[in-house]
Motif scaffolding. Structure first.
Motif, short mmCIF file in Angstrom:
data_model
loop_
_atom_site.label_atom_id
_atom_site.label_comp_id
_atom_site.label_asym_id
_atom_site.label_seq_id
_atom_site.Cartn_x
_atom_site.Cartn_y
_atom_site.Cartn_z
N UNK A 1 13.79 4.10 -4.69
CA UNK A 1 12.94 3.14 -5.42
C UNK A 1 12.65 1.94 -4.52
N UNK A 2 11.40 1.62 -4.37
CA UNK A 2 10.97 0.47 -3.57
C UNK A 2 10.41 -0.59 -4.52
N UNK B 1 13.14 -9.60 2.88
CA UNK B 1 12.35 -10.50 2.03
C UNK B 1 11.11 -9.84 1.44
N UNK B 2 10.76 -8.66 1.92
CA UNK B 2 9.57 -7.98 1.40
C UNK B 2 9.88 -6.90 0.38
N UNK B 3 11.07 -6.28 0.48
CA UNK B 3 11.33 -5.11 -0.34
C UNK B 3 12.83 -4.91 -0.59
N UNK B 4 13.08 -4.35 -1.77
CA UNK B 4 14.45 -3.92 -2.07
C UNK B 4 14.39 -2.41 -2.26
N UNK C 1 4.89 3.74 2.68
CA UNK C 1 4.72 2.49 1.93
C UNK C 1 4.54 1.39 2.96
N UNK C 2 3.50 0.60 2.78
CA UNK C 2 3.30 -0.56 3.66
C UNK C 2 3.58 -1.81 2.83
N UNK C 3 4.67 -2.48 3.13
CA UNK C 3 5.01 -3.71 2.43
C UNK C 3 4.85 -4.85 3.42
N UNK D 1 0.85 -1.20 0.00
CA UNK D 1 0.00 0.00 0.00
C UNK D 1 0.88 1.24 0.00
N UNK D 2 0.45 2.26 -0.70
CA UNK D 2 1.19 3.52 -0.76
C UNK D 2 0.24 4.64 -0.37
N UNK D 3 0.61 5.38 0.65
CA UNK D 3 -0.27 6.45 1.15
C UNK D 3 0.53 7.75 1.24
#
Ligand code: ZN
Ligand code: ZN
Length: 311
Positions: free
Chosen positions: A193-194, A172-175, A57-59, A33-35
């Motif tokens: 950059x996500x 493990x969720x995001x780079x 950002x919710x990853x 999610x991006x808020x």
């Protein structure tokens, strides 16, 4: 164990149509999610409307906060994120509209309940800024540790300074990677950059027109780019004694809508989100005026950002 294996073999013979809804459901649950938390560019606190810069950002339901303008803690609460869930902070550059609430946000997380750990990433000077905040509130912090039995917040935070673009962190969720942008006179201003499992988003930070940002944002789903509307700026600064100097600074350091459109087009992103509006609190500038210049060069979807808007 045998039973489970038999069950799995059994499901393998079911049609794909039977399995698909369940798979979609589990992906939906973990959707990134991006808020937009604060969309007003510049250090002045707006009288109404937009809060100072911050993006969430919710990853996998973990919050990643990009920039900490004044009001970030309140906006996180408004977005439904309990402050002690704070885990990762990224600062694009050390201008105060992006960092004024760095220390207070960490403090607010600490005082709400105990966060596991907070990792803060940003240009060189970030660690010092964090330490300086703890010194600024030393009296209160030391008092509460003894008086209320709280842990030392200085040990909960790890500040990571960097001065080169590249990989910032990965789990493990995001780079998360960074790109140097153009924001004179500041030398270390970064875009982030996500890349999460389901979406990629680039946040420009503050920058003048920077073609290298298009390269960095290549193929991203979403580009959140700062924007400056020149007629609005001119109306705002006309009466200021330092108007000429301020206009020169703004033109050298920020991006006009037309150029934002060029970057989005070259990057080939699906969606362009305008944010960090300069000026950010002039109600006479319409959404259409903000978007029109960008649309001259970009055919994709354009969103004129608002506080607490979810992308
Ligand atoms: Zn700014
Ligand atoms: Zn700036």
């Amino acid at each position: 164990m045998v039973d489970r294996r038999q069950f799995l073999i059994g499901t393998a013979s079911l049609s794909l149509a039977t399995l698909l809804p369940r798979q979609l459901f589990s992906q939906e649950q973990k959707r990134s999610r991006i808020i937009l938390l604060g969309t007003k560019g510049g250090p002045r606190v707006g009288e109404s409307g937009r809060s100072n810069p911050a993006t969430l950002i919710l990853a996998n339901d973990v919050p990643y906060v990009v920039d900490c303008g004044y009001g970030t803690s309140r906006q996180l609460l408004n977005a439904g994120v309990p402050l002690n869930k704070l885990r990762y902070i990224f600062i694009t550059h050390l201008h105060s509209d992006h960092s004024l609430e760095l220390g207070p946000l960490i403090y607010n997380a600490w005082i709400t309940g105990i966060p596991i750990r907070v990792d803060a990433y940003g240009p060189s000077g970030l660690r010092r800024m964090t330490q300086d905040f703890f010194n600024y509130q030393k009296f209160d912090i030391d008092t509460r540790i003894v008086d209320e039995g709280r842990p030392d917040p200085r040990k909960l935070v790890v500040a990571h300074d960097f001065n080169q673009p590249g990989l910032v962190m990965q789990n493990e969720d995001v780079k998360v990677s960074s790109c140097l942008v153009r924001h004179p006179p500041i030398k270390l201003a970064f875009a982030y950059r996500f890349d999460t499992k389901d979406r990629s988003v680039v946040i420009s930070g503050d920058t003048a027109y920077a073609p290298e940002l298009a390269e960095f944002a290549k193929g991203a789903d979403i580009l959140i780019h700062e924007v400056m509307y020149l007629p609005g700026v001119e109306a705002l600064i006309r009466r200021l004694p330092n108007a000429k100097r301020l206009r020169e600074h703004l033109l050298a350091a920020h991006t006009l809508p037309e150029d934002v459109g060029k970057i989005a087009d070259r990057a080939g992103v699906k969606t362009l989100v305008l944010s960090h509006f300069v000026p950010g609190d002039d109600p006479s500038i319409t959404d259409e005026q903000w978007a029109a210049g960008a649309r001259k060069h970009f055919n994709g979807r354009i969103i004129v950002g608002k506080d607490l808007m979810e992308i």
